[in-house]
Design a protein around this motif. Sequence first.
Motif, PDB file in Angstrom:
ATOM      1  N   ASN A 130      -3.658  14.505  -4.243  1.00 57.77           N
ATOM      2  CA  ASN A 130      -4.300  15.262  -3.165  1.00 57.77           C
ATOM      3  C   ASN A 130      -3.745  16.668  -2.991  1.00 57.77           C
ATOM      4  N   ASP A 153      -0.929   9.206  -4.592  1.00 58.96           N
ATOM      5  CA  ASP A 153      -1.986   9.832  -3.787  1.00 58.96           C
ATOM      6  C   ASP A 153      -1.576  11.230  -3.341  1.00 58.96           C
ATOM      7  N   ARG A 164     -10.476  16.128   0.323  1.00 55.92           N
ATOM      8  CA  ARG A 164     -11.046  14.777   0.385  1.00 55.92           C
ATOM      9  C   ARG A 164     -12.262  14.641  -0.527  1.00 55.92           C
ATOM     10  N   TRP A 188       0.819  -1.211   0.000  1.00 56.42           N
ATOM     11  CA  TRP A 188       0.000   0.000   0.000  1.00 56.42           C
ATOM     12  C   TRP A 188       0.854   1.263   0.000  1.00 56.42           C
ATOM     13  N   THR A 241     -10.979  14.437  -4.217  1.00 54.27           N
ATOM     14  CA  THR A 241     -10.175  13.279  -4.625  1.00 54.27           C
ATOM     15  C   THR A 241     -10.762  11.947  -4.170  1.00 54.27           C
ATOM     16  N   TYR A 242     -11.745  11.999  -3.276  1.00 56.24           N
ATOM     17  CA  TYR A 242     -12.344  10.785  -2.684  1.00 56.24           C
ATOM     18  C   TYR A 242     -11.293   9.942  -1.970  1.00 56.24           C
ATOM     19  N   SER A 243     -10.271  10.617  -1.492  1.00 55.64           N
ATOM     20  CA  SER A 243      -9.211   9.963  -0.728  1.00 55.64           C
ATOM     21  C   SER A 243      -9.083  10.699   0.604  1.00 55.64           C
TER      22      SER A 243
END
Length: 241
Positions: free
Chosen positions: A14, A10, A201, A3, A204-206
Amino acid sequence: MYWLEGIPADFENNFITDNRYTYIFKGLGITFEVTIFAALLGIALGIVVALIRSSYATLKEEMHGGFGKGLLKFLNAVAGIYLTVIRGTPVVVQLMITYFVIFASSNNKVLVAVLAFGINSGAYVAEIIRSGIESIDKGQFEAGRSLGFGYVRTMAFIIIPQAFKAVLPALANEFIVLIKETSVSGYIGLQELTKGGDIIRSRTYSAFLPLIAVAAIYLVIVMIFSKLVSLLERRLKNSER
């Protein structure tokens, strides 16, 4: 640990893409702006409330009726209600009442946040300062009066300076608490630090990196101010020797 391989991508998504890091920096600036002005308002309000309550406790036996005693009694009652209501309700509810009810027609969210957090902080500052005043030996009042000072001059020149020295670390800690409390400003749509991370968030849906970044910034700020408070406490102790 596979990960970890996705973290660089990411991070770029972001913070780098579309200059999304600016949400964090803009939010940090608003957080400091609200905190500083709310702290100043809280200190001013806290001093007034603390003086009213301590003066009433000290003078209620000496004053023999009349307008002065009635006014002081009324102000003490108002101060007591203020402390009970503010300390007994959540700050986020106070913020929402201030924005959606009291200043419903205002679009100045920073001003509303400053007022809400300043009024909230003032209740806690008042009790901190009052405890500092009460910690001063009663002989100091007698010493002031023996010098020909009245009650007001005794408080201004003898009691208050000593009380402030005693409660400075506690006031500094209240400032640290206030910084963290401003994280709920997003409830009124104010883009402070936490809201800035939440905006990233939502784009980016992160959630991991934006929220970790916000938490890390708060942690660094608190650690810096905590260190400054410990240095202040050490210096105050050394000055008493």
